[in-house]
Design a protein around this motif. Structure first.
Motif, short mmCIF file in Angstrom:
data_model
loop_
_atom_site.label_atom_id
_atom_site.label_comp_id
_atom_site.label_asym_id
_atom_site.label_seq_id
_atom_site.Cartn_x
_atom_site.Cartn_y
_atom_site.Cartn_z
N UNK A 134 0.85 -1.19 0.00
CA UNK A 134 0.00 0.00 0.00
C UNK A 134 0.89 1.23 0.00
N UNK A 135 0.40 2.30 -0.62
CA UNK A 135 1.19 3.51 -0.85
C UNK A 135 1.27 4.32 0.45
N UNK A 136 2.44 4.34 1.07
CA UNK A 136 2.58 5.02 2.36
C UNK A 136 2.39 6.53 2.23
N UNK A 137 2.81 7.11 1.11
CA UNK A 137 2.58 8.55 0.94
C UNK A 137 1.10 8.86 0.91
N UNK A 138 0.35 8.05 0.19
CA UNK A 138 -1.11 8.26 0.15
C UNK A 138 -1.71 8.10 1.54
N UNK A 139 -1.21 7.11 2.29
CA UNK A 139 -1.71 6.89 3.66
C UNK A 139 -1.44 8.10 4.55
#
Length: 340
Positions: free
Chosen positions: A298-303
């Motif tokens: 999962x995209x940590x920046x998006x999170x």
């Protein structure tokens, strides 16, 4: 310790008093190594956040606390700092507290320290324990919002949870495992860092339920409790391999995958399927070497962008996200992203 920041800024960033920071900077006696570390970390954070120091907008101090291996907390920090410019003109000042292992008492003490010094919000990755739940409730009662990251802590009235739907991730892993297993495969190894991480526990339960629903003859061996750290994870796996001569598949929910593979290899075991989570440095190398079958990512920046949006909306800046659940990306050795 060289720096170019006012003592007050360092004190605010570190959560220490100006007098304590002054003692550290001037190398006076009676200062613990932990305090030295906090001041050094604060100066490094300020150096990376200089554009935020110069910003003219409303200032928000946000604490990010996580129990995780360094390979993952580095990613959390990098992702958080990468999204700071997205929120201009607001000036976001994240303060990071990371440890590879934290007892329930240690986690509660960190949260209680944030309660005393104040904060505009806490992003928290921690085990679901009674002490942690109580500490989070006290923050909420003081008006400090909490967003749980990647692993939830229910029943605390936290503002939001951001991260994977871990039950869905576990079912996805089971679906993919079933597609890759051979008809005569019988034994699957599962590993969690700790069962007290709610997210990993949700993955485990969903994986086991879906796998055994379709293939009830499969045997699951659980080698959890190593904290995602290589030496401890290797010990857990080695202990559970006693008398085992074959492992058809591995589902690793908590990391330490290089140690798992080396321990299996030392026992003469080469799993045909290995499913892991997250694109840390170890997993990227293992994917490229085709030692992992696939990684759920999962995209940590998006999170982190979603987590910050929740906290700012609590303070009347912008609208909260309608959706806080991360997309599940499936990465194989053939589609490793250049910049995960």
């Amino acid at each position: 310790m060289t720096h170019r920041f006012p003592i007050k800024e360092i004190a605010t960033q570190s959560g220490l008093s100006t007098a304590t920071v002054d003692r550290v900077l001037n190398e006076r006696s009676h200062v613990s190594p932990q305090t030295h570390r906090r001041v050094k970390d604060a100066i490094e954070e300020l150096t990376r956040q200089e554009s935020q120091l110069a910003a003219k907008g409303r200032r928000f101090f946000i604490d990010v606390v996580a129990e995780a291996p360094q390979r993952f907390t580095r990613q959390i920090q990098q992702a958080t700092e990468a999204v700071l410019p997205d929120f201009k003109p607001a000036a976001l000042r994240p303060r990071f507290t990371f440890a590879e292992t934290m007892s329930a008492a240690e986690t509660a003490a960190i949260v209680n320290r944030i309660h005393r010094r104040g904060s505009q919000g806490l992003c928290l990755k921690a085990r679901n324990t009674g002490e942690t739940r109580e500490a989070v409730r006290r923050l909420k009662n003081k008006g400090i919002p909490v967003v749980t990251l990647f692993t939830d802590i229910p029943d605390t009235q936290q503002l939001a949870y951001v991260g994977l739907n871990n039950e869905r991730a576990g079912r996805t892993a089971a679906y993919l495992m079933l597609k890759l297993l051979k008809d005569d495969d019988r034994t699957i190894l599962t590993t969690l860092s700790q069962h007290s991480f709610q997210g990993e526990e949700d993955r485990f339960r969903a994986f086991r339920s879906e796998l055994l629903r379709v293939r009830p003859e499969l045997e699951l061996i659980d080698a959890s409790g190593g904290g995602g750290l290589s030496p401890a994870t290797a010990l857990e796996v080695r202990d559970k391999l006693q008398g085992i001569t074959d492992i058809a598949g591995v589902y690793s929910m908590g990391g330490g995958n290089l140690a798992i593979l080396r321990t299996l290899e030392a026992s003469g075991i080469d799993p045909g399927v290995f499913i892991a989570h997250d694109l840390d440095e170890d997993n990227l190398d293992l994917l490229r070497a085709e030692k992992l079958s696939l990684v759920l990512y999962h995209d940590l920046r998006a999170d982190m962008r979603l987590a910050v949006r929740h906290l700012l909306a609590f303070h009347g800046v912008g609208e909260p996200p309608r959706w806080s659940e991360s997309d599940i990306h499936v990465v194989t050795p053939l589609n490793v992203p250049r910049d995960p």
